[in-house]
Design an enzyme around this catalytic site. Structure first.
Site, mmCIF file in Angstrom:
data_model
loop_
_atom_site.group_PDB
_atom_site.id
_atom_site.type_symbol
_atom_site.label_atom_id
_atom_site.label_comp_id
_atom_site.label_asym_id
_atom_site.label_seq_id
_atom_site.Cartn_x
_atom_site.Cartn_y
_atom_site.Cartn_z
ATOM 1 N N TYR A 30 15.184 13.901 -7.421
ATOM 2 C CA TYR A 30 16.503 14.695 -6.811
ATOM 3 C C TYR A 30 16.322 14.833 -5.416
ATOM 4 C CZ TYR A 30 19.868 18.454 -6.345
ATOM 5 O OH TYR A 30 20.767 19.318 -5.797
ATOM 6 N N ASP A 80 10.191 13.157 0.479
ATOM 7 C CA ASP A 80 11.034 14.271 0.572
ATOM 8 C C ASP A 80 10.128 15.488 -0.122
ATOM 9 O OD1 ASP A 80 12.700 16.457 -0.217
ATOM 10 O OD2 ASP A 80 13.899 15.129 -1.519
ATOM 11 N N LYS A 103 12.637 25.049 0.805
ATOM 12 C CA LYS A 103 11.972 25.894 -0.155
ATOM 13 C C LYS A 103 10.927 26.606 0.668
ATOM 14 C CE LYS A 103 13.843 23.625 -3.984
ATOM 15 N NZ LYS A 103 13.869 22.141 -4.396
HETATM 16 C C1 PLP Z 1 15.219 21.548 -4.065
HETATM 17 C C2 PLP Z 1 15.041 20.091 -3.623
HETATM 18 C C3 PLP Z 1 16.121 19.549 -2.809
HETATM 19 C C4 PLP Z 1 17.405 20.064 -2.532
HETATM 20 O O1 PLP Z 1 17.304 21.395 -1.855
HETATM 21 P P1 PLP Z 1 18.511 22.472 -1.760
HETATM 22 O O2 PLP Z 1 17.766 23.479 -0.809
HETATM 23 O O3 PLP Z 1 18.652 23.146 -3.037
HETATM 24 O O4 PLP Z 1 19.452 21.678 -1.024
HETATM 25 C C5 PLP Z 1 15.946 18.149 -2.291
HETATM 26 N N1 PLP Z 1 14.859 17.770 -2.456
HETATM 27 C C6 PLP Z 1 13.623 17.980 -3.487
HETATM 28 C C7 PLP Z 1 12.675 17.306 -3.849
HETATM 29 C C8 PLP Z 1 14.084 19.304 -4.057
HETATM 30 O O5 PLP Z 1 13.208 19.824 -4.577
#
Ligand code: PLP
Length: 432
Positions: free
Chosen positions: A146, A241, A269
């Site tokens: 994701y 990511d 995060k």
């Molecule tokens: C949480 C997450 C996202 C999205 O971040 P948001 O702040 O919720 O838009 C993208 N990539 C990874 C790997 C994530 O865990």
């Protein structure tokens, strides 16, 4: 004795009347596990409390940001202090430089970093930049990874999409994802094939270097290096990511832990310390393509917001000055994950545990979970009953089989033993 959720139920009904599904992010609705989602009114350290006064040991940690626990004093102080001086200016502030320097110090693969407001914005912008830099259209992502909810990345996207059992999203025209190739995770030959078929046309490979969004799935030995090799060979960019893994699996993220250097990195995060922040960065020759220096447009009214920068900086400084936190998290998480897995086995429940540092998942399947196909073999009914049992025993886990759980520096050995005791109870109710 079952906990009461009367106030939470009332709040849920009010919320459902005004917010779709009563939630501002789908997985919070508890659709996958059933029961009443508790409405949270307070958090401190490893604990949270709901509107009915129920107390929980929390393993969601706001889905990753709260590595220091809830309301960490240094973070709260920094936010209050920043708020007193004004919440937003739409002009540059010193705090943005402080956080940028702190992030770049920890991630040598990045020379420049741009702050945005969410992980979604970070990955979306990194993809745009990669396409501009390479002047190519195709992107490669992996099934079960994701990367936020931008159109081009909502293909076989794990997380809430997997939890709800839908393939992608309505409202995304086929044409918008025609340049997105979704391949199985941990399978270098699939990537090699794609580069053969689309030679000179793939702008980038974006990957969660440790997946958290189909549950925790580590990269197999040599996988990240294979991605590095295959992308470099065809002059495509490799994007890690690290929105979830950054400052989580190690201070320097998965790139430090596994020793693989990506071209671009996305963060979020933890770097916001619980406030909304995302970031993307890399070498300056690529980053210089972003406006105002270059032709790639990306902007944000609240980007680099002083409160968010203060929370992020307080969090990163605390981690930087107390590196032993990572060793402690590793030991405690290992104990927790092993003991709960053991409790499940004793109850005759087949569970496969995956863990990297303080992120982990108990998959309710006998299979080894290395990709989405294996994750999808989980018995989500059993997971739901386990989740309900844990919630009733005062342990708050992610309400989906396909989301990683997190340990924070605020968890104690006492929290771990309480959780293991709860798991023994919960597992006895899993087989009905
Ligand atoms: C949480 C997450 C996202 C999205 O971040 P948001 O702040 O919720 O838009 C993208 N990539 C990874 C790997 C994530 O865990």
């Amino acid at each position: 004795m079952a906990r009461r959720f009367d106030k939470s139920r009332e709040l849920r009904l009010r919320a459902e009347a005004v917010i779709p599904g009563g939630v501002n992010s789908p997985v919070r609705a508890f659709r996958a596990v059933g029961g009443d989602p508790p409405f949270i009114t307070r958090g401190e350290g490893a604990r949270i409390w709901d509107a009915d006064g129920n107390e929980y040991i929390d393993y969601v940690g706001s889905w990753g940001p709260l590595i220091l626990g809830h309301a960490a004093p240094a973070v709260v102080e920094a936010v209050i202090e920043a708020a007193r001086r004004g919440t937003s200016f739409g002009a540059s502030t010193p705090a943005e430089i402080d956080l940028a320097e702190a992030v770049l110090d920890a991630y040598p693969s990045m020379e420049n970093v741009r702050f945005v407001n969410s992980g979604t914005e970070a990955t979306m912008s990194a993809i745009r930049l990669a396409r501009a830099y390479t002047q190519r259209k195709y992107i490669v992502k992996f099934e079960g990874c994701y990367h936020g909810h931008a159109d081009a990345l909502l293909v076989k996207a794990g997380s809430g999409v997997a939890t709800l059992g839908i393939p992608g999203s309505a409202g995304v025209p086929e044409e918008f994802v025609q340049f997105t190739l979704a391949l199985p995770y941990n399978d270098p030959s699939a990537v090699e094939e794609a580069f053969k078929k689309y030679k000179g046309e793939i702008a980038c490979v974006i990957v969660e270097p440790v997946v958290g969004n189909m549950g925790c799935v580590p990269p197999q030995k040599g996988y990240l290096d294979a991605l590095r090799y295959l992308t470099s060979r065809d002059n495509a960019l490799l994007i890690f990511d690290e929105v979830m893994t950054g400052f989580r699996v190690a201070f320097g993220g998965a790139q430090e832990l596994y020793g693989t250097r990506p071209d671009l990195t996305t963060l979020g995060k933890i770097i916001g310390g619980g406030l909304p922040v995302g970031a993307y960065g890399g070498p300056s020759d690529i980053m210089d393509m972003i406006a105002p220096l270059g032709p790639v447009y990306q902007a944000g009214t609240l980007s680099g917001n002083p409160l968010a920068m203060a929370a992020g900086l307080a969090t990163i400084r605390q981690l930087r000055d107390n590196r032993e936190i990572y060793g402690r998290l590793e030991r405690m998480a290992a104990t927790l994950v092993e003991m709960v897995t053991e409790a499940a086995r004793e109850a005759g429940v087949q569970v496969t545990a995956n863990r990297v540092g303080s992120m982990f998942t108990w998959f309710f399947t006998p299979e080894t979970v290395t990709d989405w196909l294996a994750a999808a073999t989980c018995d989500t009914q059993k997971f739901g009953r386990f989740h309900n049992g844990m919630l009733n025993a005062g342990v708050y886990l992610p309400p989906s089989q396909f989301e990683a759980a997190f340990l924070s520096a605020a968890h104690s050995d006492e929290d771990i033993s309480q959780t293991v005791a709860a798991a023994r109870e919960a597992c006895s109710g899993v087989l009905v």
